[in-house]
Design a protein around this motif. Structure first.
Motif, PDB file in Angstrom:
ATOM      1  N   GLN A  16      -2.353 -85.216  24.191  1.00 21.60           N
ATOM      2  CA  GLN A  16      -2.962 -83.924  23.907  1.00 21.60           C
ATOM      3  C   GLN A  16      -4.476 -84.066  23.828  1.00 21.60           C
ATOM      4  O   GLN A  16      -5.010 -84.913  23.107  1.00 21.60           O
ATOM      5  CB  GLN A  16      -2.427 -83.378  22.579  1.00 21.60           C
ATOM      6  CG  GLN A  16      -2.951 -82.011  22.205  1.00 21.60           C
ATOM      7  CD  GLN A  16      -2.307 -80.906  23.016  1.00 21.60           C
ATOM      8  OE1 GLN A  16      -1.292 -81.126  23.642  1.00 21.60           O
ATOM      9  NE2 GLN A  16      -2.901 -79.740  23.008  1.00 21.60           N
ATOM     10  N   GLN A  17      -5.171 -83.245  24.601  1.00 24.77           N
ATOM     11  CA  GLN A  17      -6.622 -83.296  24.629  1.00 24.77           C
ATOM     12  C   GLN A  17      -7.181 -82.201  23.726  1.00 24.77           C
ATOM     13  O   GLN A  17      -6.828 -81.034  23.852  1.00 24.77           O
ATOM     14  CB  GLN A  17      -7.125 -83.096  26.064  1.00 24.77           C
ATOM     15  CG  GLN A  17      -6.587 -84.144  27.034  1.00 24.77           C
ATOM     16  CD  GLN A  17      -6.889 -83.772  28.478  1.00 24.77           C
ATOM     17  OE1 GLN A  17      -7.629 -82.845  28.749  1.00 24.77           O
ATOM     18  NE2 GLN A  17      -6.308 -84.516  29.399  1.00 24.77           N
ATOM     19  N   ALA A  18      -8.051 -82.606  22.821  1.00 17.28           N
ATOM     20  CA  ALA A  18      -8.629 -81.644  21.890  1.00 17.28           C
ATOM     21  C   ALA A  18      -9.550 -80.684  22.633  1.00 17.28           C
ATOM     22  O   ALA A  18     -10.185 -81.052  23.617  1.00 17.28           O
ATOM     23  CB  ALA A  18      -9.399 -82.380  20.799  1.00 17.28           C
ATOM     24  N   PHE A  19      -9.615 -79.441  22.159  1.00 15.66           N
ATOM     25  CA  PHE A  19     -10.493 -78.446  22.769  1.00 15.66           C
ATOM     26  C   PHE A  19     -11.229 -77.711  21.679  1.00 15.66           C
ATOM     27  O   PHE A  19     -10.622 -77.130  20.777  1.00 15.66           O
ATOM     28  CB  PHE A  19      -9.675 -77.456  23.608  1.00 15.66           C
ATOM     29  CG  PHE A  19     -10.507 -76.368  24.232  1.00 15.66           C
ATOM     30  CD1 PHE A  19     -11.374 -76.657  25.263  1.00 15.66           C
ATOM     31  CD2 PHE A  19     -10.411 -75.056  23.773  1.00 15.66           C
ATOM     32  CE1 PHE A  19     -12.155 -75.651  25.844  1.00 15.66           C
ATOM     33  CE2 PHE A  19     -11.180 -74.045  24.344  1.00 15.66           C
ATOM     34  CZ  PHE A  19     -12.052 -74.355  25.392  1.00 15.66           C
ATOM     35  N   ASP A  20     -12.543 -77.737  21.744  1.00 19.83           N
ATOM     36  CA  ASP A  20     -13.392 -77.054  20.771  1.00 19.83           C
ATOM     37  C   ASP A  20     -14.150 -75.944  21.493  1.00 19.83           C
ATOM     38  O   ASP A  20     -15.136 -76.208  22.185  1.00 19.83           O
ATOM     39  CB  ASP A  20     -14.374 -78.038  20.140  1.00 19.83           C
ATOM     40  CG  ASP A  20     -15.260 -77.377  19.086  1.00 19.83           C
ATOM     41  OD1 ASP A  20     -15.066 -76.172  18.822  1.00 19.83           O
ATOM     42  OD2 ASP A  20     -16.154 -78.058  18.544  1.00 19.83           O
ATOM     43  N   PRO A  21     -13.693 -74.689  21.372  1.00 21.77           N
ATOM     44  CA  PRO A  21     -14.338 -73.605  22.119  1.00 21.77           C
ATOM     45  C   PRO A  21     -15.778 -73.347  21.699  1.00 21.77           C
ATOM     46  O   PRO A  21     -16.548 -72.759  22.458  1.00 21.77           O
ATOM     47  CB  PRO A  21     -13.444 -72.391  21.803  1.00 21.77           C
ATOM     48  CG  PRO A  21     -12.788 -72.724  20.509  1.00 21.77           C
ATOM     49  CD  PRO A  21     -12.582 -74.213  20.539  1.00 21.77           C
ATOM     50  N   SER A  22     -16.152 -73.777  20.499  1.00 17.16           N
ATOM     51  CA  SER A  22     -17.520 -73.523  20.033  1.00 17.16           C
ATOM     52  C   SER A  22     -18.550 -74.369  20.769  1.00 17.16           C
ATOM     53  O   SER A  22     -19.734 -74.024  20.803  1.00 17.16           O
ATOM     54  CB  SER A  22     -17.621 -73.780  18.528  1.00 17.16           C
ATOM     55  OG  SER A  22     -17.390 -75.157  18.244  1.00 17.16           O
ATOM     56  N   SER A  23     -18.089 -75.463  21.390  1.00 17.66           N
ATOM     57  CA  SER A  23     -19.036 -76.340  22.085  1.00 17.66           C
ATOM     58  C   SER A  23     -18.681 -76.573  23.547  1.00 17.66           C
ATOM     59  O   SER A  23     -19.505 -77.086  24.311  1.00 17.66           O
ATOM     60  CB  SER A  23     -19.118 -77.690  21.364  1.00 17.66           C
ATOM     61  OG  SER A  23     -17.828 -78.319  21.344  1.00 17.66           O
ATOM     62  N   ALA A  24     -17.472 -76.192  23.946  1.00 15.76           N
ATOM     63  CA  ALA A  24     -17.017 -76.480  25.313  1.00 15.76           C
ATOM     64  C   ALA A  24     -17.553 -75.459  26.307  1.00 15.76           C
ATOM     65  O   ALA A  24     -17.737 -74.286  25.994  1.00 15.76           O
ATOM     66  CB  ALA A  24     -15.489 -76.486  25.356  1.00 15.76           C
ATOM     67  N   ALA A  25     -17.819 -75.945  27.516  1.00 16.58           N
ATOM     68  CA  ALA A  25     -18.142 -75.069  28.646  1.00 16.58           C
ATOM     69  C   ALA A  25     -16.916 -75.066  29.544  1.00 16.58           C
ATOM     70  O   ALA A  25     -16.615 -76.051  30.211  1.00 16.58           O
ATOM     71  CB  ALA A  25     -19.370 -75.595  29.391  1.00 16.58           C
ATOM     72  N   ARG A  26     -16.195 -73.949  29.563  1.00 13.00           N
ATOM     73  CA  ARG A  26     -14.904 -73.916  30.259  1.00 13.00           C
ATOM     74  C   ARG A  26     -14.647 -72.520  30.808  1.00 13.00           C
ATOM     75  O   ARG A  26     -14.821 -71.519  30.104  1.00 13.00           O
ATOM     76  CB  ARG A  26     -13.795 -74.308  29.272  1.00 13.00           C
ATOM     77  CG  ARG A  26     -12.360 -74.265  29.798  1.00 13.00           C
ATOM     78  CD  ARG A  26     -12.106 -75.389  30.786  1.00 13.00           C
ATOM     79  NE  ARG A  26     -10.717 -75.778  30.869  1.00 13.00           N
ATOM     80  CZ  ARG A  26      -9.770 -75.150  31.578  1.00 13.00           C
ATOM     81  NH1 ARG A  26     -10.088 -74.062  32.266  1.00 13.00           N
ATOM     82  NH2 ARG A  26      -8.528 -75.611  31.599  1.00 13.00           N
ATOM     83  N   ARG A  27     -14.254 -72.460  32.078  1.00 13.23           N
ATOM     84  CA  ARG A  27     -13.849 -71.182  32.665  1.00 13.23           C
ATOM     85  C   ARG A  27     -12.356 -71.243  32.962  1.00 13.23           C
ATOM     86  O   ARG A  27     -11.876 -72.167  33.593  1.00 13.23           O
ATOM     87  CB  ARG A  27     -14.616 -70.893  33.955  1.00 13.23           C
ATOM     88  CG  ARG A  27     -14.260 -69.522  34.546  1.00 13.23           C
ATOM     89  CD  ARG A  27     -15.141 -69.147  35.706  1.00 13.23           C
ATOM     90  NE  ARG A  27     -14.834 -69.922  36.891  1.00 13.23           N
ATOM     91  CZ  ARG A  27     -15.316 -69.668  38.108  1.00 13.23           C
ATOM     92  NH1 ARG A  27     -16.156 -68.657  38.270  1.00 13.23           N
ATOM     93  NH2 ARG A  27     -14.994 -70.415  39.140  1.00 13.23           N
ATOM     94  N   PHE A  28     -11.628 -70.223  32.505  1.00 13.70           N
ATOM     95  CA  PHE A  28     -10.190 -70.145  32.703  1.00 13.70           C
ATOM     96  C   PHE A  28      -9.871 -69.156  33.822  1.00 13.70           C
ATOM     97  O   PHE A  28     -10.441 -68.057  33.865  1.00 13.70           O
ATOM     98  CB  PHE A  28      -9.495 -69.686  31.417  1.00 13.70           C
ATOM     99  CG  PHE A  28      -9.583 -70.649  30.274  1.00 13.70           C
ATOM    100  CD1 PHE A  28      -8.579 -71.595  30.069  1.00 13.70           C
ATOM    101  CD2 PHE A  28     -10.659 -70.628  29.402  1.00 13.70           C
ATOM    102  CE1 PHE A  28      -8.646 -72.488  29.007  1.00 13.70           C
ATOM    103  CE2 PHE A  28     -10.735 -71.520  28.337  1.00 13.70           C
ATOM    104  CZ  PHE A  28      -9.728 -72.452  28.145  1.00 13.70           C
ATOM    105  N   ALA A  29      -8.958 -69.534  34.701  1.00 16.79           N
ATOM    106  CA  ALA A  29      -8.486 -68.649  35.758  1.00 16.79           C
ATOM    107  C   ALA A  29      -7.108 -68.121  35.359  1.00 16.79           C
ATOM    108  O   ALA A  29      -6.149 -68.894  35.248  1.00 16.79           O
ATOM    109  CB  ALA A  29      -8.404 -69.392  37.085  1.00 16.79           C
ATOM    110  N   ILE A  30      -7.025 -66.825  35.134  1.00 14.75           N
ATOM    111  CA  ILE A  30      -5.803 -66.208  34.614  1.00 14.75           C
ATOM    112  C   ILE A  30      -5.341 -65.118  35.566  1.00 14.75           C
ATOM    113  O   ILE A  30      -6.122 -64.253  35.968  1.00 14.75           O
ATOM    114  CB  ILE A  30      -6.042 -65.614  33.211  1.00 14.75           C
ATOM    115  CG1 ILE A  30      -6.548 -66.708  32.261  1.00 14.75           C
ATOM    116  CG2 ILE A  30      -4.773 -64.984  32.661  1.00 14.75           C
ATOM    117  CD1 ILE A  30      -6.941 -66.199  30.905  1.00 14.75           C
ATOM    118  N   GLY A  31      -4.071 -65.160  35.938  1.00 11.82           N
ATOM    119  CA  GLY A  31      -3.514 -64.179  36.850  1.00 11.82           C
ATOM    120  C   GLY A  31      -2.749 -63.094  36.111  1.00 11.82           C
ATOM    121  O   GLY A  31      -2.001 -63.386  35.183  1.00 11.82           O
TER     122      GLY A  31
END
Length: 325
Positions: A92-107
């Motif tokens: 499991q990879q930790a994810f911190d939305p307050s510091s992460a740069a991430r774009r999600f592709a949602i259908g």
């Protein structure tokens, strides 16, 4: 069951991955491209699979490769097994939305974009300034291919999609409601069946021809007049505003359109049933903390959309009752 690891050692487990790729693509060439292998290497692997299984597994037909009955019997278990293996081995990879740069592709189809999209983007913005969402049009007919091609990472669809390599969770149910310009139709809300059928109908349908309303009316030996047909829900306000007409939509979309326009939403005058709403993602992404985080945001957003749909339907019924008294 205890596994003999010496027997397993004699097998090349990569062959299972190649089998699944050919099964999903129905083409050695496409499977090779997907796995970043040469066509010769993929063909050689298929030959080894055939020898190990003592079966052709896939036979050449016009337009691709058709699975044999043996391959069909193997496919679900191999898809599930590979997905389970990936899930177990992937940390499991930790994810911190307050510091992460991430774009999600949602259908999702545009009825879900209208209803839960604004809630979702607000939840995402509140969590992290560098997290964004890209919405892609999909539905239960196209979602499998888009997930397979990694055009999208998650999807929200109506109905049911069942493939072993696709993980799914039912996040709620939806039904149907009517949308009208109350001033233009000049009849009490909620609509009676007679008033409903006396008003011209705006159809929104994937096929653009018929919808669930027509099926329900045939059972009652009634019919409606469809004066126009659309394939996208977002155009409904432009067609209904100041127009004596009605559209029957998924209740979450009806609530969203009523909220953002001068249109009114009310319960449909006939039983159109309810249907499940599913959240889908690739099972091989179960170890990604970012995907798990976004799944939770999507569920929150849809819960907010359902609450709005419930509130609007209740308020329309109450207002109609007061008007009649």
């Amino acid at each position: 069951m205890k596994i003999n690891v010496l027997d397993i050692k004699r097998l090349d487990l990569n062959l299972a991955v190649i089998f699944v790729a050919i099964w999903q693509e129905r083409s050695v060439t496409k499977a090779a491209a997907r796995l970043a292998l040469s066509q010769a290497a993929t063909s050689a692997a298929l030959a080894r699979l055939r020898e190990a299984c003592d079966d052709p597994l896939f036979v050449r037909v016009r337009g691709g490769m058709a699975p044999t009955p043996r391959a069909q019997a193997m496919a679900d278990r191999l898809e599930t097994g590979i997905a389970d293996l990936w899930e177990v081995l992937t940390q499991q990879q930790a994810f911190d939305p307050s510091s992460a740069a991430r774009r999600f592709a949602i259908g999702m189809s545009d009825d879900f974009e209208l209803a839960l999209g604004p809630h979702l983007t607000k939840l995402v913005q509140q969590a992290g300034a560098r997290v964004s969402v890209m919405f892609r049009q999909t539905n239960r007919h196209t979602v499998e291919q888009m997930l397979n091609d990694r055009e999208i990472e998650l999807a929200v669809v109506s109905g049911s999609v069942k493939r072993a390599w696709i993980a799914r969770e039912q996040i709620g149910q939806s039904g149907y409601a009517c949308v009208v310009d109350a001033k233009a139709v000049r009849v009490p809300l909620p609509l009676s069946l007679d008033d409903y059928l006396a008003i011209p109908h705006l159809l929104v349908s994937f096929s653009g021809r018929t919808g669930i309303v027509d099926t329900a009316l045939r059972a009652l030996e009634r019919e409606r007049h469809v004066y126009a047909a659309l394939t996208h829900f977002s155009a409904v306000p432009a067609f209904l505003t100041k127009t004596r007409a009605v559209a029957t939509l998924p209740s979450h979309a009806a609530a969203a359109l009523a909220r953002m326009s001068r249109l009114s939403a009310c319960a449909a005058p006939l039983d159109l049933g309810i249907y499940p709403v599913q959240l889908l993602w690739r099972r091989d992404s179960n170890g990604e903390g970012a995907i798990g985080w976004m799944r939770d945001r999507i569920k929150q957003a849809f819960a907010l959309a359902l609450e709005e749909a419930k509130e609007i339907e209740v308020s329309r019924r109450a207002r109609s009752g007061q008007a009649k008294r």
